[in-house]
Scaffold this motif. Sequence first.
Motif, short mmCIF file in Angstrom:
data_model
loop_
_atom_site.label_atom_id
_atom_site.label_comp_id
_atom_site.label_asym_id
_atom_site.label_seq_id
_atom_site.Cartn_x
_atom_site.Cartn_y
_atom_site.Cartn_z
N VAL A 75 0.87 -1.19 0.00
CA VAL A 75 0.00 0.00 0.00
C VAL A 75 0.90 1.23 0.00
CG1 VAL A 75 -1.91 1.18 1.12
CG2 VAL A 75 -1.65 -1.30 1.37
N GLU A 145 -4.55 -7.77 5.48
CA GLU A 145 -5.71 -7.29 6.22
C GLU A 145 -5.57 -7.63 7.71
OE1 GLU A 145 -7.75 -5.29 5.26
OE2 GLU A 145 -8.29 -5.60 3.16
N ILE A 148 -4.51 -3.27 5.59
CA ILE A 148 -4.69 -2.68 4.26
C ILE A 148 -5.94 -1.80 4.25
CG2 ILE A 148 -5.10 -3.19 1.82
CD1 ILE A 148 -3.60 -5.89 2.36
N SER A 149 -7.04 -2.34 4.78
CA SER A 149 -8.29 -1.57 4.83
C SER A 149 -8.16 -0.34 5.73
CB SER A 149 -9.43 -2.46 5.32
OG SER A 149 -9.75 -3.44 4.35
N ARG A 152 -6.47 2.25 3.66
CA ARG A 152 -7.39 2.78 2.64
C ARG A 152 -8.38 3.76 3.25
NH1 ARG A 152 -8.57 -2.86 -0.62
NH2 ARG A 152 -7.59 -2.29 -2.59
N GLN A 153 -8.90 3.42 4.42
CA GLN A 153 -9.85 4.29 5.09
C GLN A 153 -9.21 5.62 5.47
OE1 GLN A 153 -11.18 1.87 8.35
NE2 GLN A 153 -12.05 0.32 6.98
N ASP A 157 -8.63 8.38 -1.56
CA ASP A 157 -8.14 8.30 -2.94
C ASP A 157 -6.63 8.43 -3.05
OD1 ASP A 157 -10.73 8.02 -3.81
OD2 ASP A 157 -11.00 10.15 -4.29
N ALA A 159 -4.57 6.54 -1.55
CA ALA A 159 -3.98 5.21 -1.41
C ALA A 159 -3.93 4.49 -2.75
CB ALA A 159 -4.78 4.39 -0.41
N VAL A 161 -2.87 0.57 -4.11
CA VAL A 161 -2.62 -0.76 -3.57
C VAL A 161 -2.14 -1.68 -4.69
CG1 VAL A 161 -3.60 -2.72 -2.33
CG2 VAL A 161 -4.41 -0.41 -1.83
N GLU A 223 -14.81 -6.40 1.48
CA GLU A 223 -13.36 -6.16 1.57
C GLU A 223 -12.59 -7.47 1.62
OE1 GLU A 223 -13.20 -1.93 4.02
OE2 GLU A 223 -13.54 -3.80 5.11
#
Length: 287
Positions: A75, A145, A148-149, A152-153, A157, A159, A161, A223
């Motif tokens: 990421v 995970e 990763i999530s 992203r949160q 935009d 991020a 991956v 996800e």
Amino acid sequence: GLLFISHAKGYPAAERLDAAETDYVSGKRAMEALFQGTVDVVNTADVPAVLESFERDDFRIVAAIGTCDNEQRVVARRDRGIARPADLRGKTIATQKGSAVHFFLHLFLLKNGMSEKDVEIQFLKAEDLAPALAEGRVDAFSMREPYISLARQALGDSAVVFAAPGLYRRAELLIVRRSVLEERPEAVAALFRALTRAEEVVRRDPKAAQEMIAARLGVTSAEFHEIWNCSVYRVGLEQSLLLQLEDVARWAIANGLTETREMPNYLRFLDARAVEKVAPESVTLIR
């Protein structure tokens, strides 16, 4: 995954196994707890097990309980000029040292024409990776995970991956202290019976199985869907695992993660007795 399903369905208790479950942020941390005597059995990826094998002989790998060949990701921050893997050259990439995601980063760089010398690697704890990326202290990280999530949160935009399907088929191992295996073999067999019942849930009701695993990881089913599709949840000890342990050991020696220069004999660390009692057809080791 099979452990999560097993506990969600109450299978250990159904097999008369009094099992308390403890979560750790990484398999590496779980291994530390194993050797401190805090827990009797751990689930971890292959890399932490290999690194411990250079230092000690008081544990046994009793089964693999799943594999995934597209779980790890890199990421990165798009605002650092990173839009494709080649843009990572010269950037600072964080990961957890001596772990599956560290090994994946090594393979990912090679796949994209780079080595560790072409980037600056920073080692952080698993739970510190997403905050470090969000705060701009690193340009990218290699992890799985739910981290990763989380990244992203935090970045939205910004991020980007990168995945590499098929690059690394991580094995999820079940590891037991040798003393536990010798003193309480029936308890280990009961755990395997619980896990094979969880394996049946995966076959019979994959949607419910996916939802249970995603819930334990703290991510949505959407996800988790991509990882689910590249995962195999099965109890066994296959010959391919022996070869994988040796591959990881060569990487560890070549990259100075151990002072030992000689590869251990991994047949000595693989103990199939418990799984053979429950699912003998799942053992394909050549011994």
